[in-house]
Design an enzyme around this catalytic site. Sequence first.
Site, mmCIF file in Angstrom:
data_model
loop_
_atom_site.group_PDB
_atom_site.id
_atom_site.type_symbol
_atom_site.label_atom_id
_atom_site.label_comp_id
_atom_site.label_asym_id
_atom_site.label_seq_id
_atom_site.Cartn_x
_atom_site.Cartn_y
_atom_site.Cartn_z
ATOM 1 N N GLU A 168 0.854 -1.187 0.000
ATOM 2 C CA GLU A 168 0.000 0.000 0.000
ATOM 3 C C GLU A 168 0.885 1.230 0.000
ATOM 4 O O GLU A 168 1.835 1.326 0.785
ATOM 5 C CB GLU A 168 -0.891 -0.019 1.240
ATOM 6 C CG GLU A 168 -1.757 1.226 1.418
ATOM 7 C CD GLU A 168 -2.636 1.128 2.667
ATOM 8 O OE1 GLU A 168 -3.111 0.017 2.978
ATOM 9 O OE2 GLU A 168 -2.836 2.164 3.329
ATOM 10 N N GLU A 173 -2.635 11.338 3.301
ATOM 11 C CA GLU A 173 -3.676 11.183 4.317
ATOM 12 C C GLU A 173 -3.645 12.413 5.212
ATOM 13 O O GLU A 173 -2.576 12.945 5.525
ATOM 14 C CB GLU A 173 -3.433 9.956 5.191
ATOM 15 C CG GLU A 173 -3.611 8.628 4.512
ATOM 16 C CD GLU A 173 -3.395 7.497 5.505
ATOM 17 O OE1 GLU A 173 -4.397 6.996 6.043
ATOM 18 O OE2 GLU A 173 -2.230 7.142 5.755
#
Length: 290
Positions: A168, A173
């Site tokens: 990932e 974020e």
Amino acid sequence: MTVHTSWRRRAALTTVALACCASALAGLPAGAQAAPLSPAASAAVTTFSDDFNGPAGSAVDGGKWQIETGDNVNNHERQYYTSGNKNAALDGQGNLVITARKENPENYQCWYGRCAYTSARLNTSGTFTQAYGHVEARMKVPRGQGMWPAFWMLGADIGSVGWPNSGEIDVMENVGFEPGTVHGTLHGPGYSGSGGIGAGYTLPGGEAFADKFHTFAVDWSPNKVTWSVDGNVYQTRTPADLNGNRWVFDKPFFLILNLAVGGYWPGDPDGSTPFPNQLVVDYVRVTTND
């Protein structure tokens, strides 16, 4: 805090048990290791592009994006991701708007009971994958406690190897209690969840990312991923950073855009959190390395 996350997709998608990113990593000072990105990217070939042009209220291009539905019990997020244009729609001005709402007129059920919020999550798992290149999005993030927007990628082999073996790459974020900081992270076998490898980038002078649009990108090549905000490089990761664990980023990945509400990392919304709340995406673009 240990955050192991896996996603059970409720839509008619073939990939199952996706992992949603979560790692509260310490931020670097604003402009740390700041350096302009190489202009060589301008000579690269564009392989994926969405400028989100279209009539106001229309859904995203189904030839580019799949829309996931459902909740996320393992990460304890509070939203239900809906289909169509209910929570993800074009605004008629060249933007995609992902809207989180504190409502549930359809009586969706979540892991904790009747869902308190709705939102949207999109991916390109059935339409576009790529190994290496420049991956970029220009976005304006929401503001408020408990908000968790993300632009990220998962290994296209997740259906066969599972997470975190799929790998990932979190391009960006943001969690609402850190309005001036975004995070970029790698997750893989032996370094997943809160053990992900990454860093944060903090804006100078107390600015918040919700104040205006910013460009978030990674430059990805064999054995190397580099993160930038508005062209300022703030970290580079290679296999040497993984403490002997396996590097799983030399294969095709697909893109994900989502706006989560609550969860282990951001915590739940509170009385100060505005709703409806929006992640506004100007464009998403992927090019090859030159």
